[in-house]
Motif scaffolding. Structure first.
Motif, short mmCIF file in Angstrom:
data_model
loop_
_atom_site.label_atom_id
_atom_site.label_comp_id
_atom_site.label_asym_id
_atom_site.label_seq_id
_atom_site.Cartn_x
_atom_site.Cartn_y
_atom_site.Cartn_z
N LEU A 370 0.89 -1.20 -0.37
CA LEU A 370 0.18 0.37 0.22
C LEU A 370 0.72 0.96 -0.19
O LEU A 370 2.16 1.34 1.16
N LYS A 371 0.06 2.13 -1.12
CA LYS A 371 1.64 3.43 -0.71
C LYS A 371 0.13 4.46 -0.86
O LYS A 371 -0.02 5.98 0.19
N THR A 372 -1.22 4.24 -0.88
CA THR A 372 -1.60 6.01 -0.92
C THR A 372 -3.03 4.87 -0.32
O THR A 372 -4.04 3.96 -1.14
N LEU A 373 -4.19 4.75 1.09
CA LEU A 373 -5.49 4.58 1.23
C LEU A 373 -6.21 5.46 1.77
O LEU A 373 -5.63 6.73 2.76
N TYR A 394 0.28 8.21 2.34
CA TYR A 394 -1.16 9.27 2.32
C TYR A 394 -1.90 8.09 3.03
O TYR A 394 -1.92 7.15 2.70
N PHE A 395 -2.91 8.42 3.10
CA PHE A 395 -3.89 7.53 4.57
C PHE A 395 -4.51 8.79 5.42
O PHE A 395 -4.20 9.80 6.10
N ASP A 396 -5.42 8.31 5.26
CA ASP A 396 -6.27 9.33 5.45
C ASP A 396 -7.95 8.26 6.21
O ASP A 396 -8.68 7.63 5.31
N VAL A 397 -8.18 8.44 7.61
CA VAL A 397 -8.69 7.37 8.02
C VAL A 397 -10.04 8.63 8.77
O VAL A 397 -10.67 7.96 9.72
#
Length: 627
Positions: A370-373, A394-397
């Motif tokens: 994973l690179k962008t989630l 990049y991680f957006d939760v």
């Protein structure tokens, strides 16, 4: 003899023209023929009059409305459909007259929207006299690219590719209703066909079979309800097929089997409900697949097993899709705005967008890929399975109000952007920040944050953007952040919207309240428990240090306040000597304090490693249960 010779030349030129036209939108070419007798002049004059009469009649036919029933406009040839038993009457059109309506490959104002007739393109030679004894044969232009604008053809024209060697044909928005394999006779030069936004409802079997070099086919924006197993038979060079925005509810078994070169397929905006394991089994080169905007209920687990590596897969906007369990290798995976509560991906995925779902369970067999989630607007409560996503950038939760905590120890060396807004956080995950040397943007807005320990400021100095608005900051802590972190390091941040009725203060545009924190009101999370243990250890060390200080003080007191027996010798101990001894004792105590602190750090480091090991055991148990 002169007449015979002239006739033979004319026949030769006509036959040459009928064999085909030269490639490219070129200027008309002429062949010059000169006569030598008076009789040839008379014959030529008669031919000139006949040619002018024919051209005038053809132009008149083209300018008439397509609904005209004039016997001169309708050919006498008729044949029959296999299904409907009737083919509309043929309306002959001289391709030489395309020049009157076409410029640089763009043709305007062809109006043949009457379903009772179909245009039949034919090549006719034209003769032009340059003098009494000289005339020329005019060859029709050839068009590599032909585009129809503001035109209507209820039936796809016949003989178009026989008369013109077209490589790219654009007939978008032409109101085409009917089309069959006869329309593509001699279409072996055609490589791009645009039939978007017409009125097609069905693609008959073998329709494009004779267009053997067709690579790009656009059928989007029609009303296609049905496809046959052989609708795309023998299209071995087809690279891209666009069928989006039609009315397809099912796909016949084996419909794509003959499309071995297919790499891009767009089925978005239809009514498909099920994708089985065999549908794309014979399309190993498929790189891009659009299935968004359908009515999908299930994508079978091995439906994409034949594709070793895909660039793009879009399953977004399928409100009936409740789970995604699939074996796939995809660079970009979009599954936005569905009803998914469970995601299990077996394979490598690099950039994943799962926004606006109801995800409770999340699992990736290869989290390190994973690179962008993007996981915003879901129902996540924990994301422990991502603790091994070590290459995430990049991680957006955000907008997961039940999340509250993140994996305590998460080696995220590559992380550059982290969005934790609206996740009910009461503490910033310092462990993640300390391991993220490349982190540039952190969003912790709209949470329950109240303060930040100044000892932790060093983990935020590398940030370029720090979004901290929408929290319940203590003004004392916020002022320290502004003075010691944000302003000195020139970190960008977002302000709160100004509310004139807000009872607190605004420091740097951020809301805050002056208050003394009550530690007993804070929740006892696991991290706080460990902090309490460390605090007790520090208290013990401080107590020991205090005892040492007390002993040293008592010793110095004995020196400063001697007994009567030793009062005579007290002159030996001046005030400066007492201060020197006191400083020496303080130095000794400081050394021991440093050693105890070093030992405490080692113990904390060992404890941290043990907790990482425990977390791995928990993850292994969860993976075992999931499998």
């Amino acid at each position: 003899m002169a007449k015979l010779g002239l006739a033979m030349v004319a026949i030769f030129v006509v036959n040459s023209l009928l064999l085909g036209v030269m490639v490219g939108a070129q200027e008309p070419e002429f062949m010059e023929v000169t006569g030598e007798t008076e009789n040839s002049k008379d014959d030529a004059a008669d031919s000139k009059e006949n040619s002018i009469s024919e051209n005038s009649q053809a132009v008149g036919e083209n300018s008439q409305d397509s609904s005209s029933n004039s016997p001169e406009a309708v050919s006498s040839f008729e044949y029959f459909y296999d299904e409907d038993d009737y083919l509309p009457a043929l309306k002959e059109f001289d391709v030489g007259l395309l020049e009157d309506n076409c410029q640089q490959g763009e043709c305007h104002d062809f109006q043949y929207d009457n379903p009772a007739e179909v245009v039949y393109f034919e090549k006719k030679p034209a003769i032009r006299f340059t003098s009494d004894t000289t005339y020329v044969f005019k060859r029709p232009q050839s068009y590599e690219v032909l585009k129809f604008l503001n035109s209507k053809f209820a039936n796809f024209p016949l003989n178009l590719f026989y008369s013109l060697k077209i490589e790219e044909l654009d007939m978008r928005n032409c109101s085409i209703q009917n089309m069959s394999w006869e329309n593509f006779l001699m279409a072996n030069s055609l490589s791009i066909l645009l039939l978007s936004n017409n009125k097609l409802r069905d693609i008959k079997p073998s329709t494009f079979k004779l267009a053997e070099n067709l690579a790009f086919l656009f059928l989007d924006g029609n009303k296609i309800e049905r496809l046959h197993r052989d609708s795309f038979q023998d299209m071995k060079k087809l690279f891209m097929l666009d069928l989006h925005d039609n009315q397809l509810s099912t796909l016949p078994k084996g419909i794509f089997d003959s499309l071995g070169a297919l790499q891009e397929l767009n089925l978005a905006g239809n009514r498909l409900g099920f994708i089985n394991n065999e549908l794309f089994l014979n399309n190993p080169r498929l790189r891009s697949l659009h299935l968004d905007g359908n009515r999908l209920q299930q994508l079978e687990e091995y439906s994409l097993q034949a594709q070793k590596q895909m660039d793009f897969l879009d399953l977004s906007h399928n409100p009936n899709l409740q789970s995604l369990v699939a074996n796939m290798n995809v660079d970009h995976l979009w599954v936005r705005n569905c009803s998914i509560s469970r995601v299990n991906i077996y394979g490598k995925v690099h950039h994943v967008d799962l926004e606006r779902n109801h995800i409770l369970e999340l699992y990736f067999s290869r989290p390190d890929a994973l690179k962008t989630l993007r996981l915003s607007d879901n129902s996540l409560q924990q994301i422990s399975s991502l603790s091994q996503a070590t290459n995430l950038e990049y991680f957006d939760v955000s907008n997961n109000p039940h999340l509250k905590t993140l994996p305590e120890y998460w080696e995220t060396d590559s992380l550059q952007t982290l969005d934790l807004s609206n996740t009910s956080l009461s503490n910033i995950p310092i462990a993640i920040l300390s391991a993220s040397e490349r982190l540039k943007s952190l969003n912790v807005s709209h949470n329950r944050l109240t303060h930040l320990d100044p000892d932790q400021f060093r983990y935020f100095e590398k940030l370029q953007h720090f979004h901290l608005h929408g929290n319940n900051w203590n003004c004392y802590s916020l002022q320290l952040m502004m003075d010691m972190l944000i302003r000195p390091w020139k970190i960008g941040y977002t302000m709160d919207a100004y509310d004139p009725e807000y009872p607190g203060e605004y420091i740097g545009g951020i809301k805050c309240m002056y208050r003394i924190e009550d530690p007993q009101e804070e929740e006892n999370t696991e991290e706080e428990k460990y902090a309490q243990i460390a605090s007790k250890e520090n208290l013990a060390l401080n107590t020991l240090a205090a005892r040492l200080s007390q002993d040293a003080q008592e010793f110095t007191d004995d020196i400063i306040m001697p007994s009567e027996e030793t009062q005579g010798d007290s002159a030996q101990f001046t005030l400066s000597e007492v201060d020197t001894l006191r400083n020496e004792f303080k130095a000794i105590i400081g050394i021991y304090e440093q050693k105890f602190k070093f030992m405490l750090q080692k113990m904390d480091d060992l404890d941290r490693r043990l907790r990482v090991f425990e977390q791995y055991n928990k993850n292994l148990q969860q993976i075992t249960i999931t499998v």
